[in-house]
Motif scaffolding. Structure first.
Motif, PDB file in Angstrom:
ATOM      1  N   ARG A  52      -6.641  18.027   7.441  1.00 13.90           N
ATOM      2  CA  ARG A  52      -7.812  16.932   6.972  1.00 13.90           C
ATOM      3  C   ARG A  52      -7.200  16.225   5.744  1.00 13.90           C
ATOM      4  N   PHE A  53      -6.617  17.014   4.904  1.00 12.88           N
ATOM      5  CA  PHE A  53      -6.280  16.551   3.434  1.00 12.88           C
ATOM      6  C   PHE A  53      -5.029  15.336   3.935  1.00 12.88           C
ATOM      7  N   PHE A  54      -4.146  15.597   4.572  1.00 13.83           N
ATOM      8  CA  PHE A  54      -3.185  14.482   5.024  1.00 13.83           C
ATOM      9  C   PHE A  54      -3.550  13.627   6.085  1.00 13.83           C
ATOM     10  N   ALA A  55      -4.460  13.391   6.505  1.00 13.47           N
ATOM     11  CA  ALA A  55      -5.073  12.596   7.507  1.00 13.47           C
ATOM     12  C   ALA A  55      -5.559  11.120   6.877  1.00 13.47           C
ATOM     13  N   GLN A  56      -4.617  10.575   5.920  1.00 14.94           N
ATOM     14  CA  GLN A  56      -4.805   9.321   5.727  1.00 14.94           C
ATOM     15  C   GLN A  56      -3.304   8.750   5.225  1.00 14.94           C
ATOM     16  N   PRO A  57      -3.315   7.474   4.885  1.00 10.95           N
ATOM     17  CA  PRO A  57      -2.100   6.668   4.458  1.00 10.95           C
ATOM     18  C   PRO A  57      -1.266   7.482   3.508  1.00 10.95           C
ATOM     19  N   PHE A  58      -0.066   7.491   3.557  1.00 16.13           N
ATOM     20  CA  PHE A  58       0.763   8.380   2.518  1.00 16.13           C
ATOM     21  C   PHE A  58       0.566   7.536   0.825  1.00 16.13           C
TER      22      PHE A  58
ATOM     23  N   PRO B  87       1.262  -8.703 -11.196  1.00 19.35           N
ATOM     24  CA  PRO B  87       2.020  -7.864 -12.001  1.00 19.35           C
ATOM     25  C   PRO B  87       3.113  -7.084 -11.367  1.00 19.35           C
ATOM     26  N   THR B  88       4.122  -6.861 -12.043  1.00 21.56           N
ATOM     27  CA  THR B  88       5.252  -6.237 -11.568  1.00 21.56           C
ATOM     28  C   THR B  88       5.085  -4.701 -11.105  1.00 21.56           C
ATOM     29  N   PRO B  89       5.644  -4.157 -10.270  1.00 25.33           N
ATOM     30  CA  PRO B  89       5.464  -2.744  -9.610  1.00 25.33           C
ATOM     31  C   PRO B  89       5.740  -1.858 -11.016  1.00 25.33           C
ATOM     32  N   LEU B  90       6.405  -2.164 -12.006  1.00 23.50           N
ATOM     33  CA  LEU B  90       6.404  -1.170 -13.050  1.00 23.50           C
ATOM     34  C   LEU B  90       5.324  -0.865 -13.826  1.00 23.50           C
ATOM     35  N   LYS B  91       4.282  -1.866 -13.783  1.00 18.76           N
ATOM     36  CA  LYS B  91       3.050  -1.651 -14.275  1.00 18.76           C
ATOM     37  C   LYS B  91       2.432  -0.431 -13.737  1.00 18.76           C
ATOM     38  N   PHE B  92       2.591  -0.139 -12.644  1.00 22.75           N
ATOM     39  CA  PHE B  92       2.010   1.060 -11.916  1.00 22.75           C
ATOM     40  C   PHE B  92       2.738   2.346 -11.900  1.00 22.75           C
ATOM     41  N   LEU B  93       3.726   2.456 -12.805  1.00 20.21           N
ATOM     42  CA  LEU B  93       4.595   3.579 -12.830  1.00 20.21           C
ATOM     43  C   LEU B  93       3.897   4.814 -13.675  1.00 20.21           C
TER      44      LEU B  93
ATOM     45  N   VAL C 196      11.753  21.024   4.717  1.00 19.75           N
ATOM     46  CA  VAL C 196      11.032  19.944   5.573  1.00 19.75           C
ATOM     47  C   VAL C 196       9.885  19.174   5.087  1.00 19.75           C
ATOM     48  N   VAL C 197       8.863  19.903   4.229  1.00 21.82           N
ATOM     49  CA  VAL C 197       7.968  19.075   3.822  1.00 21.82           C
ATOM     50  C   VAL C 197       8.555  18.002   2.699  1.00 21.82           C
ATOM     51  N   ILE C 198       9.473  18.528   1.951  1.00 15.53           N
ATOM     52  CA  ILE C 198       9.803  17.735   0.800  1.00 15.53           C
ATOM     53  C   ILE C 198      10.701  16.590   1.457  1.00 15.53           C
ATOM     54  N   ALA C 199      11.480  16.791   2.326  1.00 10.61           N
ATOM     55  CA  ALA C 199      12.012  15.782   2.933  1.00 10.61           C
ATOM     56  C   ALA C 199      11.293  14.746   3.560  1.00 10.61           C
ATOM     57  N   ALA C 200      10.488  15.252   4.073  1.00  9.25           N
ATOM     58  CA  ALA C 200       9.381  14.133   4.774  1.00  9.25           C
ATOM     59  C   ALA C 200       8.666  13.496   3.536  1.00  9.25           C
ATOM     60  N   LEU C 201       8.403  14.062   2.297  1.00  8.23           N
ATOM     61  CA  LEU C 201       7.735  13.239   1.297  1.00  8.23           C
ATOM     62  C   LEU C 201       8.700  12.422   0.784  1.00  8.23           C
ATOM     63  N   VAL C 202      10.146  12.716   0.700  1.00  7.36           N
ATOM     64  CA  VAL C 202      11.242  11.542   0.066  1.00  7.36           C
ATOM     65  C   VAL C 202      11.290  10.675   1.055  1.00  7.36           C
ATOM     66  N   LEU C 203      11.214  10.778   2.344  1.00  9.75           N
ATOM     67  CA  LEU C 203      11.287   9.472   3.385  1.00  9.75           C
ATOM     68  C   LEU C 203      10.167   8.789   3.205  1.00  9.75           C
ATOM     69  N   ALA C 204       8.869   9.400   3.229  1.00 10.05           N
ATOM     70  CA  ALA C 204       7.700   8.526   3.278  1.00 10.05           C
ATOM     71  C   ALA C 204       7.641   7.665   1.731  1.00 10.05           C
ATOM     72  N   THR C 205       8.125   8.259   0.638  1.00  7.77           N
ATOM     73  CA  THR C 205       8.263   7.578  -0.525  1.00  7.77           C
ATOM     74  C   THR C 205       9.150   6.655  -0.450  1.00  7.77           C
ATOM     75  N   VAL C 206      10.223   6.767   0.082  1.00  8.11           N
ATOM     76  CA  VAL C 206      11.340   5.576   0.190  1.00  8.11           C
ATOM     77  C   VAL C 206      10.803   4.477   0.836  1.00  8.11           C
ATOM     78  N   LYS C 207      10.001   4.753   2.248  1.00  6.98           N
ATOM     79  CA  LYS C 207       9.318   3.788   3.037  1.00  6.98           C
ATOM     80  C   LYS C 207       8.274   2.914   2.247  1.00  6.98           C
ATOM     81  N   GLY C 208       7.479   3.915   1.370  1.00  8.54           N
ATOM     82  CA  GLY C 208       6.307   3.169   0.864  1.00  8.54           C
ATOM     83  C   GLY C 208       6.812   2.148  -0.226  1.00  8.54           C
ATOM     84  N   LEU C 209       7.843   2.534  -0.922  1.00  9.59           N
ATOM     85  CA  LEU C 209       8.492   1.623  -1.952  1.00  9.59           C
ATOM     86  C   LEU C 209       9.030   0.286  -1.361  1.00  9.59           C
ATOM     87  N   ARG C 210       9.693   0.582  -0.124  1.00  9.14           N
ATOM     88  CA  ARG C 210      10.281  -0.569   0.614  1.00  9.14           C
ATOM     89  C   ARG C 210       9.174  -1.586   0.932  1.00  9.14           C
ATOM     90  N   GLU C 211       7.792  -0.961   1.507  1.00  6.91           N
ATOM     91  CA  GLU C 211       6.803  -1.671   2.244  1.00  6.91           C
ATOM     92  C   GLU C 211       5.879  -2.304   0.972  1.00  6.91           C
TER      93      GLU C 211
END
Length: 339
Positions: free
Chosen positions: A258-264, A6-12, A307-322
């Protein structure tokens, strides 16, 4: 494209609008700091808000295409015990964008129309979400334990999200209709909180993937506090609500590691809007009470939120790329182990 790929769009799914909520909340927080930091804070608010508006439009277009190409996936979201609550992130995002436009003095007719659309849609989503509680049968919930599994902090968005309406509604000249929304949110805030505590203590923890959503518990106090300022209610009432928010932040924040000790994953964005809203409340309360110590703390909180939201943005971009985002969710049992 084959059915097995399935295309990534299916999971939007609608949970992606939580990004708009976080970015808009950050823009409003920087706008609240303009009195202390000057024009450059207003410039940051304008830039971040413009990015949020762009993301909102992109998600709207993507969701419309998804609705056409993957109606089965949309229907699954509406039936899902957790994802269905994220539907409210769309009207809440519209209300927040209208609030940002009003605060910046931009496109006020458009902001007013956007507020009305978000207001009516939010009320409709609330009725729909609560209607599931009274339905004789609920999809994915064949028994009482399954019903409890559907109780997660995400429920705050459709049920308590109504308190966002007064942020712009009062300024647009609709204090009465905004108060209707606020009444719904204030009434159901303790109801949802009680259900969450009962679910955690009597029926086990929520799945680890959803642990970051506990931060949504901070949002009602933060936004209700901002509403008391919009209605010019007594400062002590605002201070009491701020104190409740501070306690919830400390209470949930102690579990952050503990909450964030898992993959993004997308649920990490649950921390963004609540933290930004509490930052806005802290900044405005500090200005109103003229407390230098609180103002310094609020500015430090603004830096942390940024800082937190900037980190979330960077992690989101990285997750989309990967390719780790917009992908099937990992299979995890909704039924927890017996306590």
């Amino acid at each position: 494209m084959s059915a097995t790929a399935p295309t990534p769009l299916k999971f939007l799914h609608p949970g992606w609008f939580s990004i708009v909520m976080g970015l808009t909340g950050l823009a409003l927080a920087w706008h609240s700091a303009s009195g202390a930091l000057g024009e450059w804070a207003t410039a940051v608010a304008l830039t971040v808000g413009a990015v949020a508006a762009g993301v909102f439009v992109a998600l709207l277009l993507g969701s419309a295409v998804r609705w056409q190409r993957h109606p089965d996936a949309v229907a699954e979201d509406l039936r899902h015990p957790v994802r269905h609550a994220f539907v409210a992130a769309l009207p809440v995002s519209a209300l927040l964008l209208a609030t940002w436009l009003q605060a910046m003095g931009l496109a006020l007719p458009l902001a007013h129309a956007l507020w009305w659309i978000g207001s009516i849609a939010q009320l409709g989503v609330t009725v729909w979400a609560l209607g599931r509680w009274l339905a004789p049968t609920v999809a994915h919930a064949p028994d009482a334990q399954s019903l409890w599994n559907a109780v997660t902090p995400v429920l705050y968005i459709p049920v308590v999200g109504n308190v966002v309406a007064p942020l712009a509604g009062v300024g647009f000249g609709h204090p009465v209709w905004s108060a209707v929304h606020m009444g719904v949110g204030v009434f159901f805030w303790p109801v949802v909180f009680t259900l969450l505590v009962a679910r955690r203590l009597a029926h086990g923890p929520i799945p680890p993937r959803l642990h970051p959503t506990w931060f949504i518990s901070l949002a009602p106090a933060a936004v209700i506090g901002l509403c008391t300022l919009r209605y010019e209610l007594p400062p002590l009432l605002t201070t009491m609500v701020w104190g409740m928010g501070l306690f919830i932040l400390l209470w949930v924040g102690t579990q952050a590691r503990r909450f964030f000790a898992q993959p993004f994953a997308l649920p990490f964005w649950a921390v963004s809007f609540p933290l930004a809203a509490f930052t806005s409340l802290s900044l405005r309360l500090a200005q109103g009470l003229a407390l230098p110590v609180l103002q310094v703390a609020a500015l430090a909180l603004l830096a942390l939120t940024s800082v937190v939201i900037a980190a979330l943005v960077l992690a989101t971009v990285k997750g989309l790329r990967e390719g780790t985002l917009l992908a099937p969710e990992p299979v995890a049992p909704l039924v927890p182990a017996s306590p």
